[in-house]
Design a protein around this motif. Structure first.
Motif, PDB file in Angstrom:
ATOM      1  N   PRO B 134      -4.618   3.169   2.458  1.00 44.53           N
ATOM      2  CA  PRO B 134      -3.317   3.437   2.153  1.00 44.53           C
ATOM      3  C   PRO B 134      -3.022   2.948   0.743  1.00 44.53           C
ATOM      4  CG  PRO B 134      -3.109   1.631   3.912  1.00 44.53           C
ATOM      5  CD  PRO B 134      -4.531   2.003   3.510  1.00 44.53           C
ATOM      6  N   VAL B 135      -2.662   3.735  -0.308  1.00 41.02           N
ATOM      7  CA  VAL B 135      -2.227   3.119  -1.458  1.00 41.02           C
ATOM      8  C   VAL B 135      -0.720   3.352  -1.891  1.00 41.02           C
ATOM      9  CG1 VAL B 135      -2.722   3.555  -4.355  1.00 41.02           C
ATOM     10  CG2 VAL B 135      -4.577   3.593  -2.414  1.00 41.02           C
ATOM     11  N   ILE B 136      -0.032   2.500  -2.341  1.00 42.02           N
ATOM     12  CA  ILE B 136       1.537   2.710  -2.807  1.00 42.02           C
ATOM     13  C   ILE B 136       1.473   2.239  -4.099  1.00 42.02           C
ATOM     14  CG2 ILE B 136       3.681   2.198  -2.067  1.00 42.02           C
ATOM     15  CD1 ILE B 136       2.946   2.055   0.752  1.00 42.02           C
ATOM     16  N   ASP B 138       3.235   0.944  -7.666  1.00 48.77           N
ATOM     17  CA  ASP B 138       4.545   0.183  -8.052  1.00 48.77           C
ATOM     18  C   ASP B 138       5.509   1.577  -8.438  1.00 48.77           C
ATOM     19  OD1 ASP B 138       3.371  -2.005  -7.578  1.00 48.77           O
ATOM     20  OD2 ASP B 138       3.597  -2.535  -9.908  1.00 48.77           O
ATOM     21  N   PHE B 142       8.993   3.457  -0.386  1.00 53.45           N
ATOM     22  CA  PHE B 142       8.267   3.632   0.768  1.00 53.45           C
ATOM     23  C   PHE B 142       9.191   3.022   1.821  1.00 53.45           C
ATOM     24  CE2 PHE B 142       5.699   2.048   4.244  1.00 53.45           C
ATOM     25  CZ  PHE B 142       5.336   3.177   4.769  1.00 53.45           C
TER      26      PHE B 142
END
Lengths: 210, 182
Positions: B134-136, B138, B142
């Motif tokens: 998982p990549v969130i 900046d 979310f």
């Protein structure tokens, strides 16, 4: 209870740390707790970011992310915020929506500095709900800035490793609520114990045990 | 020029195409179709379906090709072997399962990817996320739980015992009938 081994590069030498990074004794305590347990439900209310996600999931835990300040902004109208009048039923509605967890189902919470940027009655409500959803003996970590009052920048807090944090001021400033050590103690009075760590920048790091 | 070889000099002095001979002028040009070449181009690329930004779809989408959603979908997406991209103008209200999920717009529903989920800057996701990576970014919004899928490396196989070949008794020289001593 078995403690997990430190992953390779878990604590890089200080020269490898990015600007704004500093050692956090509160984080060290929470890290030790996270390493000592397995498959925990961790809450991050500062708005999840990649380093925190990697750190927590890397230890085999689940992380719930929410930006508490943004949730507050979305929920309450500008009129409510400007007048600082929050009807009790609206506050309950906000808390129900934000803390949609079963009682005692969570094991750790990172509040960072969010409590100081919420109106006092909302912050008190948040803490009450957290007390409800956190399991006994779980940990809550919060920061309190030394500012007296007026606008200030909340910070993005990134976990770099077991003991180092990077604090970066956010772009938008908000009204900050001043807290003295005594008022923080009163604030967390429901909790089993409260530990304070005062940093060189006079930031109060607090760990409350449920 | 630097290290220019003789071969290069010869090539540059040569015209790109040979000048037509007088007999060539009378010959009719035969058009060549580029169809075969295009066909091979298509077979080399992945098929991508797109839901345009003015489209609103209600229902389940299931398939075996990559999908880009720039419009609005009210329903689940199931692309276990493929990639789903929700564009900047895209909005999905429903659960998504795919090999890879990239979100630039918004999703309200749970996401599950066997490989990667990327929530880009300014994207908005409300729902639980389960992925291997998982990549969130900046400035993405979310709200939900993140759980990583761990791919356990296969345990190294125990070393195979050395193969011992035991010669058959009948093949041993001493056991051969002709070698037997009477």
């Amino acid at each position: 209870m078995t403690s997990r081994p430190l992953p390779t590069g878990a604590n890089p030498p200080p020269s490898d740390l990015p600007p704004g990074a500093r050692r956090s004794h509160a984080l060290e305590n929470v890290s030790a707790y996270l390493r000592a347990h397995q498959e925990l439900q961790v809450l991050d209310f500062g708005g999840i970011n990649q380093p925190n996600l990697d750190f927590v999931t890397g230890l085999g835990h689940r992380i719930y992310g929410e930006n508490l300040m943004l949730a507050f902004d979305y929920f309450f109208s500008q009129q409510e915020v400007a007048s600082r009048q929050f009807a009790p039923e609206r506050v309950e509605q906000f808390l129900d929506q934000t803390f949609d967890f079963e009682d005692q189902s969570c094991d750790a919470a990172f509040l960072w500095d969010t409590l100081q940027f919420l109106p006092p009655n909302i912050a008190q409500g948040v803490l009450g709900r957290l007390y409800r959803v956190l399991a006994p003996d779980s940990l809550l970590m919060a920061f309190f800035h030394p500012e007296n009052s007026g606008p200030a920048a909340p910070h993005v807090c990134r976990i770099l490793d077991d003991r180092n944090l990077q604090l970066t001021p956010r772009q938008h400033v908000r009204a900050i609520v001043p807290f003295s050590t005594r008022s923080i103690e009163r604030f967390f009075q429901q909790f089993q114990s409260v530990k304070f760590f005062l940093t060189r920048e006079n930031l109060q790091e607090v760990i409350a045990r449920r | 020029m630097w290290n220019r070889s003789k071969k290069d000099d010869e090539a540059s002095s040569r015209p790109a195409t040979p000048a037509p001979s007088p007999s060539d002028y009378g010959r009719e040009a035969i058009p060549t179709s580029s169809y075969a070449a295009r066909q091979s181009d298509f077979s080399g690329t992945r098929a991508v379906a797109t839901i345009g930004k003015s489209l609103i779809i209600k229902g389940l989408i299931r398939g075996q090709e990559d999908l880009v959603i720039d419009g609005r979908l009210e329903g689940d997406v199931d692309l276990p072997e493929n990639r789903l991209t929700v564009g900047v103008t895209g909005h999905v209200q429903g659960a998504v399962r795919a090999r890879e999920i990239v979100v630039l717009g918004s999703i309200q529903g749970n996401l599950e990817a066997s490989e990667r989920v990327e929530i880009k800057k300014n994207a908005k996701v409300i729902g639980d996320l389960k992925a291997q990576r998982p990549v969130i970014e900046d400035e993405a919004y979310f709200k939900g739980n993140v759980e990583t899928i761990r791919i356990d490396k296969p345990a190294p196989k125990p070393a195979a015992p050395p193969i011992v070949v035991e010669p058959q008794a009948s093949l041993l020289p001493d056991n051969k009938p002709e070698n037997r001593k009477g």
